[in-house]
Design an enzyme around this catalytic site. Sequence first.
Site, mmCIF file in Angstrom:
data_model
loop_
_atom_site.group_PDB
_atom_site.id
_atom_site.type_symbol
_atom_site.label_atom_id
_atom_site.label_comp_id
_atom_site.label_asym_id
_atom_site.label_seq_id
_atom_site.Cartn_x
_atom_site.Cartn_y
_atom_site.Cartn_z
ATOM 1 N N GLU A 1 28.997 17.857 10.026
ATOM 2 C CA GLU A 1 28.142 17.635 8.863
ATOM 3 C C GLU A 1 27.983 18.865 7.980
ATOM 4 O OE1 GLU A 1 25.710 14.681 11.537
ATOM 5 O OE2 GLU A 1 24.428 15.516 9.990
ATOM 6 N N TYR B 1 20.967 26.269 14.118
ATOM 7 C CA TYR B 1 20.612 25.276 13.109
ATOM 8 C C TYR B 1 19.102 25.102 12.970
ATOM 9 C CZ TYR B 1 21.269 21.183 10.284
ATOM 10 O OH TYR B 1 21.268 20.298 9.261
ATOM 11 N N GLU C 1 21.428 9.048 12.347
ATOM 12 C CA GLU C 1 21.991 9.421 11.062
ATOM 13 C C GLU C 1 23.421 9.941 11.216
ATOM 14 O OE1 GLU C 1 20.361 8.743 8.244
ATOM 15 O OE2 GLU C 1 18.542 8.084 9.294
ATOM 16 N N ARG D 1 17.317 22.635 11.252
ATOM 17 C CA ARG D 1 16.674 21.318 11.135
ATOM 18 C C ARG D 1 16.825 20.592 12.462
ATOM 19 N NH1 ARG D 1 18.481 21.980 5.507
ATOM 20 N NH2 ARG D 1 20.627 21.610 6.125
ATOM 21 N N ASP E 1 26.492 14.690 14.140
ATOM 22 C CA ASP E 1 25.431 14.742 15.154
ATOM 23 C C ASP E 1 25.341 13.445 15.958
ATOM 24 O OD1 ASP E 1 24.887 17.170 14.061
ATOM 25 O OD2 ASP E 1 23.062 16.537 13.001
ATOM 26 N N HIS F 1 20.394 18.716 18.328
ATOM 27 C CA HIS F 1 20.683 20.145 18.297
ATOM 28 C C HIS F 1 19.900 20.878 19.370
ATOM 29 C CE1 HIS F 1 21.204 18.561 14.161
ATOM 30 N NE2 HIS F 1 22.313 19.273 14.210
ATOM 31 N N ASP G 1 23.044 11.368 16.705
ATOM 32 C CA ASP G 1 21.790 10.632 16.516
ATOM 33 C C ASP G 1 22.074 9.525 15.511
ATOM 34 O OD1 ASP G 1 21.932 11.906 14.073
ATOM 35 O OD2 ASP G 1 20.285 13.291 14.467
#
Length: 859
Positions: free
Chosen positions: A7, A317, A98, A319, A94, A364, A96
Amino acid sequence: MKLVIVESPAKARTIAGYLGAGFVVESSIGHVRDLPRNAADVPVSHKKEAWARLGVDTANDFKPLYVVPADKKKQIGHLKKLIKEAEELYLATDEDREGESIAWHLTEVLKPRIPVKRMVFHEITPDAIRHAVDSPRELDRRLVDAQETRRILDRLFGYEVSPVLWKLVRPKLSAGRVQSPAIRIVVDRERERMRFRAAAYWDVAGEFSVAAGTFGAILSALDGVRIASGKDFDREGGITREDVMLLDRAGAEGVVADLDEAAFTIRSVESKPYRRSPYPPFRTSTLQQEAGRKLRFTSQHTMRVAQRLYENGYITYMRTDSVSLSESAIATARAQVIEMYGREYVPDSPRIYISKVKNAQEAHEAIRPAGDTFRTPDQVRRGLTRDDADLYELVWKRTVASQMSDAVGESVQVRLGGTGASGRDAEFSASGKVISFPGFLRAYVEGSDDPDAELEDQERRLPPMSERERAVAERLEVAGHETKPPARYTEASLVKRLEDLGIGRPSTYASIIQTIQDRGYVWKKGSALVPSFTAFSAVRLLEEHFTDLVDYGFTARMEEDLDEIADGQRKMVPYLKAFYFGNGHPGLVELVSKAFDKADAREINTLPFEGLEGVVLRSGRYGPYLERGEDRVGVPEDIAPDELTPARATELLEAPSGDRVLGDDPVTGLAVLVRSGRFGPYVQLGENGDGAKRPTASVFKSMSVETLTLEEALQLLSLPRVVGHDLQTGEEITVANGRYGPYVKRGADTRSLATESELFTVTLEQAMTILAQPKRRRGQAAKGPLKDLGADPSTGWNVVVRDGKFGPYVTDGGVNVSLRREDTVERMTVERASVLLAERREKLEAEGKPVKAGLPPVG
DNA sequence: CAGTGAGCGAGCTTCCGCTTGACTT
């Protein structure tokens, strides 16, 4: 060559280093497709659909319309090129909801004809990446479904409910699953503050000495009855317990006098072991909170600085909702603690943190210094700006401290007492804390939103003393206290509250804070978030008509449902149907139409205000105002809702208005004033007061308020002027100054005058002449058509391009239609106009509106 | 929120969550 897509570009660079030759690592830069943001985003092929506004075909199983946003087109083109040379595609977004969705959208957009593999990892270490490449899996369509459901629900909520606010509160407002509860939280707190009544109480503070030293203690009981303190009051100023004694000033002073010669004895010394564990490493929300408290950063600034540190390889990371550390990070932290503080500062086994956050997706690691060895703040400070270095230091300290030993010590509670001259027994108490081993506190102490709570953590030493030891009162003083209203939210505490409720995601906390300020719902007073009066109206509307949607538990329940969709226990379409069309409960469509029909704008915009008879507080187009009979006064923007007390409101209503008195009218004896109104300066005959209407007149643009004389004002007030009577019909002809400027009037027939001064000079003959001329339409008649296109081939009516207040439009005399974004006046042809007009006629017919016939070409 | 007269018509605002540069001043 194998193409790996992640991403984030920074992540791509790191991973490329681990994978080496044979791999090309690129990034999607976040989501690559989304629902169209507005009408301009909708492709021409779908513009006509009734659901184009939503981007979701609600009548056909909520089929979403996806578009590639303009700012992603370039990157998609780049990826398409790369994929042509690749033999395998690894989707490494990622793991997850999203991330899975981004992976799926990538396959939809890139349409790869090579083998596609999904690879996932939760920490960026060479081993983890290698392992991920070696054990790929399939795309999880159910996880994608869960994301799509989330996306569609948010769109329906936001785009269906916002228009209700436009109509009833103010245009351009917004509502949403996340922002609306956020505003409600801030408004709820302000409501509490408005209800709050302070309570006053007094106590006695003493300084005592024992053999080993002196210490402070507070009066805690009289004759065995506990003295009331702050925690014994409710927020309405009442006392919550009956078994306590409330001291006023005189009472407290009486105690001091009574104890003037009293002898004191230590009655008890109790000590308990004290132990505290370190805080978990940072995740996005706690980083924002601590940077807010300790560095005074806003959420947005914290994220900008963190992004920079991340891109330059200083931290992991930023976020994330995870608090876990990789094994190597734990080992590094422990080694660093031993090196800096010694072996006794690390516990025997590593500390493992598990996220307790609702809806955590854990794609993450926690936020920590990057790399296998952490650079110390001193090592990095040289190359960084001050803010960057400060934030790095915060991250470093928190990470290291999270692997340190508990702080250990003792807390001590002392009671002492004496008998007053009156025979009344008085007991004082003091507490202390002694830390014998600081453990993690050597590296890191968490900040607090409440300065009093921060003091709690500090060490307070009491001198050694024993039971029955004598104590001497060196000094006794009365002290007055007042209970405080609950504090307003700060950015940091609002983010914490949202996270506790499971509302919002790490990538959005900062933007939520931004959005609610941009919309004018919340403004900042120092670091406090203050709700606007508009926020009160909007929240009230939502609470009354969309109760469940602004319930603080809505997102948490939605998340459970999405989990069931991801597990395959539930299906997307029935879920969205129930939400939108209802199922044993009213659906969104019904709630919206009911709100449009039933909600009363006047009521919604009446704001909570009590304490003054006959005075109401309303929110209007020009902001909030107080109304008392005929009188209206604007509420200044910088007044917080809880500051608008009856006293303050009276002050505003009574304040001199800034009006200037020019003199008295010789005829009526009334004062002539210049005032400032909505439409500019105007003069008024007589002061306000008895509710009677006062004659007014706008000051001419050619006049200046500063130099306006009484004579000019009286002349203005003489308008409207009767010029005379129509020579044929006998109708009265008058001239007046109106919203479109000066005009002459005969019955219902009006014409504009060229200048304001003509109002005083126009004669009956001139007025008759002006009225005899055809009505001039502003713009149209004056300017004429911009372009004559000739006869419409399909209708035969004559088509022209004109300029209107909404810009250029084409008309055949019956139907008008604005030029589209892609049209220009120069390029406009009769063929194109014919199409536009036909579309417009079709639309009018569909809406049941009359379609007027056009005009044939002249001659 | 001073009051006053019209005309011909339109389309937009807005959500949440993933991510960075590319813009302008």
